[in-house]
Write an enzyme that holds these catalytic residues in place. Sequence first.
Site, PDB file in Angstrom:
ATOM      1  N   ARG A  60       0.987  -1.211   0.129  1.00 47.93           N
ATOM      2  CA  ARG A  60      -0.071   0.056   0.042  1.00 47.93           C
ATOM      3  C   ARG A  60       0.863   1.327   0.136  1.00 47.93           C
ATOM      4  NH1 ARG A  60      -2.470   2.871   4.909  1.00 47.93           N
ATOM      5  NH2 ARG A  60      -3.992   4.580   3.768  1.00 47.93           N
ATOM      6  N   HIS A  81      -3.076  10.926   0.778  1.00 47.62           N
ATOM      7  CA  HIS A  81      -2.516  10.681   2.277  1.00 47.62           C
ATOM      8  C   HIS A  81      -1.912  11.892   2.914  1.00 47.62           C
ATOM      9  CE1 HIS A  81      -0.900   7.171   5.069  1.00 47.62           C
ATOM     10  NE2 HIS A  81      -0.758   8.385   5.644  1.00 47.62           N
ATOM     11  N   GLU A 139      -7.606   8.111   6.317  1.00 44.68           N
ATOM     12  CA  GLU A 139      -7.819   8.631   7.864  1.00 44.68           C
ATOM     13  C   GLU A 139      -8.485   9.837   7.494  1.00 44.68           C
ATOM     14  OE1 GLU A 139      -4.419   8.209  10.439  1.00 44.68           O
ATOM     15  OE2 GLU A 139      -4.472   6.031  10.463  1.00 44.68           O
ATOM     16  N   ASN A 149      -7.390   1.341   9.783  1.00 44.21           N
ATOM     17  CA  ASN A 149      -6.250   1.471  10.455  1.00 44.21           C
ATOM     18  C   ASN A 149      -6.408   1.539  12.006  1.00 44.21           C
ATOM     19  OD1 ASN A 149      -5.189   1.892   8.046  1.00 44.21           O
ATOM     20  ND2 ASN A 149      -4.741   4.031   8.115  1.00 44.21           N
ATOM     21  N   TYR A 183      -4.392   1.074  15.833  1.00 48.28           N
ATOM     22  CA  TYR A 183      -3.310   1.375  16.850  1.00 48.28           C
ATOM     23  C   TYR A 183      -3.648   1.177  18.019  1.00 48.28           C
ATOM     24  CZ  TYR A 183      -0.812   3.160  12.527  1.00 48.28           C
ATOM     25  OH  TYR A 183      -0.057   2.997  11.305  1.00 48.28           O
ATOM     26  N   GLU A 218      -3.323  -0.349   7.999  1.00 48.29           N
ATOM     27  CA  GLU A 218      -2.395   0.028   8.774  1.00 48.29           C
ATOM     28  C   GLU A 218      -2.461  -0.676  10.167  1.00 48.29           C
ATOM     29  OE1 GLU A 218      -1.334   4.093   9.350  1.00 48.29           O
ATOM     30  OE2 GLU A 218      -1.765   4.358   7.216  1.00 48.29           O
TER      31      GLU A 218
HETATM   32  C1  PNW Z   1      -1.434   6.990  10.879  1.00 52.83           C
HETATM   33  N1  PNW Z   1      -3.487   8.930  16.717  1.00 52.83           N
HETATM   34  O1  PNW Z   1      -1.672   8.342  11.543  1.00 52.83           O
HETATM   35  C2  PNW Z   1      -0.997   7.408   9.552  1.00 52.83           C
HETATM   36  O2  PNW Z   1      -1.915   7.145   8.365  1.00 52.83           O
HETATM   37  C3  PNW Z   1       0.402   7.354   9.021  1.00 52.83           C
HETATM   38  O3  PNW Z   1       0.799   8.146   8.213  1.00 52.83           O
HETATM   39  C4  PNW Z   1       1.390   7.356  10.584  1.00 52.83           C
HETATM   40  O4  PNW Z   1       2.601   7.390  10.132  1.00 52.83           O
HETATM   41  C5  PNW Z   1       0.756   6.206  11.178  1.00 52.83           C
HETATM   42  O5  PNW Z   1      -0.332   6.285  11.541  1.00 52.83           O
HETATM   43  C6  PNW Z   1       1.650   6.309  12.543  1.00 52.83           C
HETATM   44  O6  PNW Z   1       1.170   7.486  13.352  1.00 52.83           O
HETATM   45  C7  PNW Z   1      -2.029   8.334  12.824  1.00 52.83           C
HETATM   46  O7  PNW Z   1      -3.155  10.020  17.393  1.00 52.83           O
HETATM   47  C8  PNW Z   1      -1.681   9.486  13.436  1.00 52.83           C
HETATM   48  O8  PNW Z   1      -4.428   8.493  17.082  1.00 52.83           O
HETATM   49  C9  PNW Z   1      -2.212   9.660  14.795  1.00 52.83           C
HETATM   50  C10 PNW Z   1      -2.912   8.666  15.122  1.00 52.83           C
HETATM   51  C11 PNW Z   1      -3.461   7.790  14.514  1.00 52.83           C
HETATM   52  C12 PNW Z   1      -2.888   7.331  13.486  1.00 52.83           C
END
Ligand code: PNW
Length: 426
Positions: free
Chosen positions: A69, A113, A158, A282, A284, A343
């Site tokens: 991707r 992006h 996002e 995505n 996290y 992601e």
């Molecule tokens: C994503 N949060 O961004 C992005 O799609 C990527 O470009 C980035 O490098 C990656 O996650 C890692 O940060 C985020 O604060 C930025 O929840 C912030 C958040 C989540 C995703």
Amino acid sequence: MFLWGTATASYQIEGAVSEDGRGVSIWDTFSHEPGKVRDGHTGDVACDHYHRWPEDVALMADAGLNAYRFSVAWPRIQPTGRGEVNQAGLDFYDRLVDGLCEKGITPALTLFHWDLPQALEDEGGWLNRDTSGYFADYAAIVAERLSDRVKMWITLNEPIVHMTFGYAMGVHAPGRTLLLDALPVAHHQLLGHGLATAALRANGAEQVLITNNCTPVWPASDDPADLAAAAAYDTMHNRLFNDPLFVGSYPDFSAFGVENLDFIHDGDLATIAQPLDGLGINYYNPTRISAPSTDLLPFDDAGITGYPTTAFGWPVVPDGLRELLVSLKERYGTALPPVYITENGCSYDGIEDQERIDYLDGHIKAIRRAQAEGVDVRGYFIWSLLDNFEWAEGYHQRFGLVHVDFETQKRTPKASYHWLRQLIAE
Ligand code: PNW
């Protein structure tokens, strides 16, 4: 075939910001403004992927990955965001796509992006409804050139993070601090997604997706004020960008006290709610929410304790991915298309990155549990192939399976890369 891939984004890896006719993006402007990015880092050179992409594609192939991707930089294709097409920009992605196909790697192309052409920002960026239409024009141009080889198209990455960080809080480009007045940015991105979906299909795209950043929301307690705050956060971060796609209407905004919704025109929701071939997620970490302590927003982030954290300080909660996937299935039922994790990953220092191995292993197992509970997950893309420009953190957060020495551009596969290679082979 289950897709095993890595994910990257144009501004975070390409560099070569003034080459071959590329226009200026909002991230060029923002990163060069003193105080915006840690230590004044910029994406001017980044991973120099624009020149070193054959080496990077070889790294993917050697790991046995069958998908990749990446995102296209809009200002390489249309330097001012509309009108004239820069063939040299298209040629770069054409070469990259050929290189991937030669190695049997399925390209998954993200159109946006976050690197909006600066010329469009000068006219209001995503606050300006016209940007939605320009986005669809740009989508058509890229699809016309690449849809013979690229089957999987992702419109936006996002949109929630772009709106909140870029337009509400100002910690990302374009650095605006509009708080809840940023809401039209959500709608115009979604409208752009809908218009682009039609433009992509008209130009040969087989599969169209969007990538949303979603999070399980944990109320800090059973107190009704905490429960209401958690519901408001869920509305903003999960439902705002999913309900219009899969229910055909916006969630109830009343908790936000936003009165003027005139930016939503008749017919817009029908444009937005076109059938999709997949949803990119995505993930996290989960978010723990309590009642607000200020009157700026109807919730507070209460923070999560009792879990390990990454170098970024983000809690590591693998089962949150299962929880999220199952909750999406419960919420949208048969309207939910197949899901691709577009992601998931973590920031840790060092080449002997056992923590990253544990993180990925935990999340892959969580996907298996979600599949066992009936969620149709068809791919897993790790953020990221390479250490790269982590937005406001500059080069300080290292998310790569491959270490990058930003002085020499030397790539060194980490322990997690070797682990993944073994896993895929098995
Ligand atoms: C994503 N949060 O961004 C992005 O799609 C990527 O470009 C980035 O490098 C990656 O996650 C890692 O940060 C985020 O604060 C930025 O929840 C912030 C958040 C989540 C995703």
